[in-house]
Design a protein around this motif. Structure first.
Motif, PDB file in Angstrom:
ATOM      1  N   PHE A   4       0.907  66.461  28.671  1.00  0.00           N
ATOM      2  CA  PHE A   4       1.350  67.327  27.579  1.00  0.00           C
ATOM      3  C   PHE A   4       0.882  66.717  26.265  1.00  0.00           C
ATOM      4  CE2 PHE A   4       3.981  68.775  30.963  1.00  0.00           C
ATOM      5  CZ  PHE A   4       4.144  70.132  30.713  1.00  0.00           C
ATOM      6  N   LEU A   5       0.469  67.587  25.347  1.00  0.00           N
ATOM      7  CA  LEU A   5       0.067  67.131  24.021  1.00  0.00           C
ATOM      8  C   LEU A   5       1.295  67.264  23.132  1.00  0.00           C
ATOM      9  CD1 LEU A   5      -3.270  69.122  23.968  1.00  0.00           C
ATOM     10  CD2 LEU A   5      -2.929  66.714  24.580  1.00  0.00           C
ATOM     11  N   ILE A   6       1.601  66.192  22.412  1.00  0.00           N
ATOM     12  CA  ILE A   6       2.806  66.206  21.597  1.00  0.00           C
ATOM     13  C   ILE A   6       2.406  66.434  20.144  1.00  0.00           C
ATOM     14  CG2 ILE A   6       4.912  64.966  20.974  1.00  0.00           C
ATOM     15  CD1 ILE A   6       4.579  65.473  24.025  1.00  0.00           C
ATOM     16  N   TYR A   7       2.984  67.444  19.548  1.00  0.00           N
ATOM     17  CA  TYR A   7       2.720  67.774  18.146  1.00  0.00           C
ATOM     18  C   TYR A   7       4.006  67.670  17.348  1.00  0.00           C
ATOM     19  CZ  TYR A   7      -1.968  69.449  19.176  1.00  0.00           C
ATOM     20  OH  TYR A   7      -3.285  69.516  19.535  1.00  0.00           O
ATOM     21  N   GLU A   8       3.865  67.325  16.082  1.00  0.00           N
ATOM     22  CA  GLU A   8       5.014  67.359  15.190  1.00  0.00           C
ATOM     23  C   GLU A   8       4.789  68.484  14.181  1.00  0.00           C
ATOM     24  OE1 GLU A   8       7.055  63.923  12.664  1.00  0.00           O
ATOM     25  OE2 GLU A   8       5.472  64.981  11.579  1.00  0.00           O
ATOM     26  N   ALA A   9       5.777  69.379  14.086  1.00  0.00           N
ATOM     27  CA  ALA A   9       5.726  70.410  13.048  1.00  0.00           C
ATOM     28  C   ALA A   9       6.706  69.996  11.958  1.00  0.00           C
ATOM     29  CB  ALA A   9       6.125  71.762  13.625  1.00  0.00           C
ATOM     30  N   SER A  10       6.270  70.086  10.721  1.00  0.00           N
ATOM     31  CA  SER A  10       7.144  69.746   9.605  1.00  0.00           C
ATOM     32  C   SER A  10       6.756  70.674   8.455  1.00  0.00           C
ATOM     33  CB  SER A  10       6.934  68.284   9.197  1.00  0.00           C
ATOM     34  OG  SER A  10       5.725  68.161   8.479  1.00  0.00           O
ATOM     35  N   PRO A  11       7.527  70.649   7.366  1.00  0.00           N
ATOM     36  CA  PRO A  11       7.156  71.513   6.238  1.00  0.00           C
ATOM     37  C   PRO A  11       5.759  71.191   5.692  1.00  0.00           C
ATOM     38  CG  PRO A  11       9.389  70.722   5.999  1.00  0.00           C
ATOM     39  CD  PRO A  11       8.805  69.963   7.149  1.00  0.00           C
ATOM     40  N   GLY A  65       3.177  70.718   7.659  1.00  0.00           N
ATOM     41  CA  GLY A  65       2.172  71.252   8.571  1.00  0.00           C
ATOM     42  C   GLY A  65       2.322  70.670   9.965  1.00  0.00           C
ATOM     43  N   VAL A  66       1.246  70.798  10.737  1.00  0.00           N
ATOM     44  CA  VAL A  66       1.285  70.365  12.135  1.00  0.00           C
ATOM     45  C   VAL A  66       0.399  69.141  12.288  1.00  0.00           C
ATOM     46  CG1 VAL A  66       0.703  71.016  14.502  1.00  0.00           C
ATOM     47  CG2 VAL A  66       1.603  72.730  12.925  1.00  0.00           C
ATOM     48  N   ARG A  67       0.895  68.138  12.973  1.00  0.00           N
ATOM     49  CA  ARG A  67      -0.006  67.022  13.273  1.00  0.00           C
ATOM     50  C   ARG A  67       0.124  66.621  14.732  1.00  0.00           C
ATOM     51  NH1 ARG A  67       2.100  61.050  11.860  1.00  0.00           N
ATOM     52  NH2 ARG A  67       4.330  61.392  12.086  1.00  0.00           N
ATOM     53  N   PHE A  68      -1.001  66.218  15.284  1.00  0.00           N
ATOM     54  CA  PHE A  68      -1.050  65.743  16.655  1.00  0.00           C
ATOM     55  C   PHE A  68      -0.472  64.344  16.698  1.00  0.00           C
ATOM     56  CE2 PHE A  68      -3.392  63.421  20.015  1.00  0.00           C
ATOM     57  CZ  PHE A  68      -2.913  64.128  21.100  1.00  0.00           C
ATOM     58  N   ILE A  69       0.405  64.073  17.647  1.00  0.00           N
ATOM     59  CA  ILE A  69       1.065  62.778  17.731  1.00  0.00           C
ATOM     60  C   ILE A  69       0.514  61.948  18.884  1.00  0.00           C
ATOM     61  CG2 ILE A  69       3.270  61.610  18.143  1.00  0.00           C
ATOM     62  CD1 ILE A  69       3.294  62.951  15.496  1.00  0.00           C
ATOM     63  N   SER A  70       0.467  62.527  20.061  1.00  0.00           N
ATOM     64  CA  SER A  70       0.065  61.742  21.226  1.00  0.00           C
ATOM     65  C   SER A  70      -0.072  62.663  22.414  1.00  0.00           C
ATOM     66  CB  SER A  70       1.120  60.683  21.543  1.00  0.00           C
ATOM     67  OG  SER A  70       2.329  61.320  21.928  1.00  0.00           O
ATOM     68  N   HIS A  71      -0.484  62.095  23.527  1.00  0.00           N
ATOM     69  CA  HIS A  71      -0.435  62.842  24.776  1.00  0.00           C
ATOM     70  C   HIS A  71       0.438  62.058  25.727  1.00  0.00           C
ATOM     71  CE1 HIS A  71      -3.164  59.912  26.635  1.00  0.00           C
ATOM     72  NE2 HIS A  71      -3.581  59.801  25.390  1.00  0.00           N
ATOM     73  N   ARG A  72       1.127  62.763  26.593  1.00  0.00           N
ATOM     74  CA  ARG A  72       1.961  62.071  27.570  1.00  0.00           C
ATOM     75  C   ARG A  72       1.562  62.556  28.955  1.00  0.00           C
ATOM     76  NH1 ARG A  72       7.981  62.536  24.816  1.00  0.00           N
ATOM     77  NH2 ARG A  72       7.377  61.832  22.731  1.00  0.00           N
ATOM     78  N   LYS A  73       1.273  61.618  29.798  1.00  0.00           N
ATOM     79  CA  LYS A  73       0.872  61.976  31.163  1.00  0.00           C
ATOM     80  C   LYS A  73       2.106  62.384  31.946  1.00  0.00           C
ATOM     81  CE  LYS A  73      -3.406  59.578  31.921  1.00  0.00           C
ATOM     82  NZ  LYS A  73      -3.841  58.518  31.045  1.00  0.00           N
TER      83      LYS A  73
END
Lengths: 93, 503
Positions: B391-398, B400-408
């Motif tokens: 799974f690709l982990i994203y953070e949404a905040s005011p 915008g969106v940023r990619f955080i990490s991937h988790r197997k």
């Protein structure tokens, strides 16, 4: 006087590349040392080069069969763990 | 209409918010780089989060020998199910490597980058490594060349590296303090001797730093990899990050330690734990500063082939490439066309994004950030929940969106019965795959996927994670922001006063 490679060898080529006498050759299932060429590095280096770079414990032995890198000497994994996890066959312990 | 601009809004570097200058809706973590470096890496899948959806890379395993021992490595280990550094199925001679590279380049025209990354240290195998590079720079001039090294022999080969047109080098630097080094490296082979402990680590560190300076002074791009080992070098890596940046490394890639007992490594057997996802993310944020952090690194095999996150190595085994007949001239023409098309597409996407009025600007700036997991592929929400291998982990905040990490979502091996030497069983009752996957998603509030069955849906809900299959095949960042906006509109993003961060 010559060193030998045991079945523990993983064919990583490291010893082949550092041997000053070209005594080490690729073979199946693992690399071998040419008895006629091996001098144990006497006169070239203070330590036999194959044993000085080999990452695998008990893969290089002397003519008496004693390991130049005995169990635990390279990884520092305690002997009881080596036994428990069967990391080395019993005959090497 | 006057729009607030992200770079003008104060960022909260205290964690939780957006600490990296490469974040928000900035199109890529490389956006801060000077143009001449960006131009060099824009089609490099390992360096560019954007490019890795389109461009592929391959590694050839021509360098089996190593000259140091790391506590996270076991030279004895080889498993075809595993994807992690040091693991390979087939060792190649330089001639075989060239044949394989040409076959892959013809078959996968998106392949832009060829790396030599072991399984040992490429610079401990100078003949095989440079023979391969020499032939490649002559015969496949359209492929970018990279090499990875532990750095011990780097200073002496800096000139040779420059000569073969290798413009990217990765050095693994885990410490700058020999006392810490001695806890990571039990020995090195140096000056015809095995040198142990602090003395060995000191030499390695000196050579790495000298090598880094030698490369950057020659204009060669250097990325630094570090393995985060909790309790050993985790705090120390902040210092490492500062130093390597000051010396001109253009990227610092902090990767999690992989240490399972069945891998037979010192750390695995001594039960040294790897970092949690949260710990890794926090350290990456701290190390980020003004520099991009790689968050999409997949810690690939030393013989990986294809896009990041997929491995097509099985299509190019020795027996298969032996019967392939490659016309490289023709392949090069086709490759150029494919590369130009992809770059055009990337450029158009960047322009479209820049022209768009970002949705996040309509969200109040005090809304709390939310982590979402995405079953994605190729930059879109593409996978069935049950089929996702990561799974690709994203953070949404005011902001915008940023990619955080991937988790197997699977163990590195297919299971204890198919992997490891002698099958080291833990004796514990195994979790179900579903339970394990849900645990992997801890901390996320939403999971986006193309489809999801009833059972996982209800289990996810009971675990406090909202499944969402409404954005199938949409671009990931748009989908994440749309869901975030829905949560905002539903009043779910207000931060309780007690948990608000002090700026």
């Amino acid at each position: 006087m010559a060193l030998q490679i045991t079945a523990q060898c993983v064919n990583c080529w490291a010893c082949h590349d550092v041997c000053p006498n070209d005594a080490i050759y690729q073979d199946t299932p693992h690399f071998l040392i040419d008895d006629d060429k091996c001098t144990e590095c006497l006169g070239d280096h203070p330590d036999p080069q194959c044993a000085a770079i080999c990452p695998i414990e008990c893969a290089i032995v002397d003519e008496l069969g004693d390991a130049l890198n005995p169990p635990g000497s390279l990884t520092h994994i305690p002997i009881e763990k080596i036994v428990e996890m069967a990391l080395l066959p019993a005959e090497y312990l | 209409m006057e729009l607030p601009v992200i770079s003008n809004t104060p960022t909260d570097a205290g964690g939780g918010g957006c600490a990296s200058s490469g974040c928000g809706t900035a199109p890529d973590a490389l956006s801060h780089l000077p143009d001449h470096i960006r131009a060099k890496v824009q089609d490099h899948p390992c360096y560019s989060e954007e490019a890795h959806h389109y461009f592929a890379r391959m590694h050839v395993a021509v360098a089996p020998a190593c000259n140091i021992q790391c506590n996270y490595c076991n030279r004895k280990y080889d498993c075809s199910n595993e994807s992690r550094p040091g693991v390979v199925s087939e060792l190649l001679s330089p001639d075989q490597a060239i044949r394989k590279i040409k076959a892959v380049a013809a078959e996968i025209p998106q392949m832009t980058v060829l790396g030599i990354a072991g399984p040992g240290d490429p610079l401990a195998n100078p003949e095989r490594t440079f023979e391969t590079f020499r032939m490649l720079s002559e015969q496949t001039p359209d492929i970018k060349l990279c090499v990875s090294t532990n750095g011990l022999n780097l200073p002496q080969y800096a000139d040779e590296i420059a000569k073969h047109n290798i413009d990217h080098v990765t050095i693994t630097i885990n410490c700058v303090d020999p006392e810490i080094g001695a806890q990571i490296y039990p020995w090195i082979y140096w000056d015809n001797k095995r040198i142990r402990g602090v003395e060995g680590a000191k030499i390695l560190i000196e050579q790495q730093q000298k090598g880094l300076e030698a490369l950057t002074s020659r204009g060669i791009l250097v990325k630094v990899n570090s393995v985060m080992i909790p309790g050993v070098n985790d705090e120390h890596l902040k210092e490492v990050s500062k130093i390597v940046k000051a010396k001109g490394a253009f990227l610092h890639n902090v990767m999690p330690l992989i240490a399972e007992a069945e891998h037979g490594t010192y750390y695995g057997i001594m039960e040294q734990r790897g970092p949690t996802d949260d710990e890794l993310q926090a350290l990456q944020d701290e190390c980020a500063g003004d520099m991009a952090m790689m968050r999409h690194c997949r810690q690939c095999r030393a013989d990986a082939v294809g896009l990041l996150g997929e491995d097509r190595g099985n299509e190019f085994t020795l027996d298969k490439i032996d019967v392939m007949d490659v016309d490289y001239e023709a392949a090069m023409a086709r490759r150029k066309q494919v590369h130009d098309d992809i770059l055009g597409k990337l450029e158009a996407e960047r322009a479209a994004k820049a022209a768009q009025v970002p949705v996040h600007l309509s969200i109040a700036s005090d809304a709390r950030p939310v982590l979402m997991a995405v079953a994605g592929k190729g930059g879109v929400v593409a996978e069935h929940f049950g089929h996702a291998r990561e799974f690709l982990i994203y953070e949404a905040s005011p902001e915008g969106v940023r990619f955080i990490s991937h988790r197997k979502t699977e163990l590195y091996c297919a299971g204890l019965d198919t992997c490891g030497e002698g099958g080291v069983a833990t004796g514990d009752e195994p979790e179900s795959v579903l339970e394990r996957n849900i645990r992997t998603l801890e901390g996320c509030e939403v999971v986006l996927c193309s489809k999801i069955g009833f059972e996982p849906w209800s289990q996810l809900e009971s675990a406090g994670i909202q499944p969402n299959g409404e954005h199938a095949m949409e671009p990931i960042e748009d989908a994440v922001m749309a869901v975030y906006k829905e949560m905002f509109d539903a009043g779910k993003l207000a931060v309780p006063a007690s948990t608000q961060q002090v700026a």
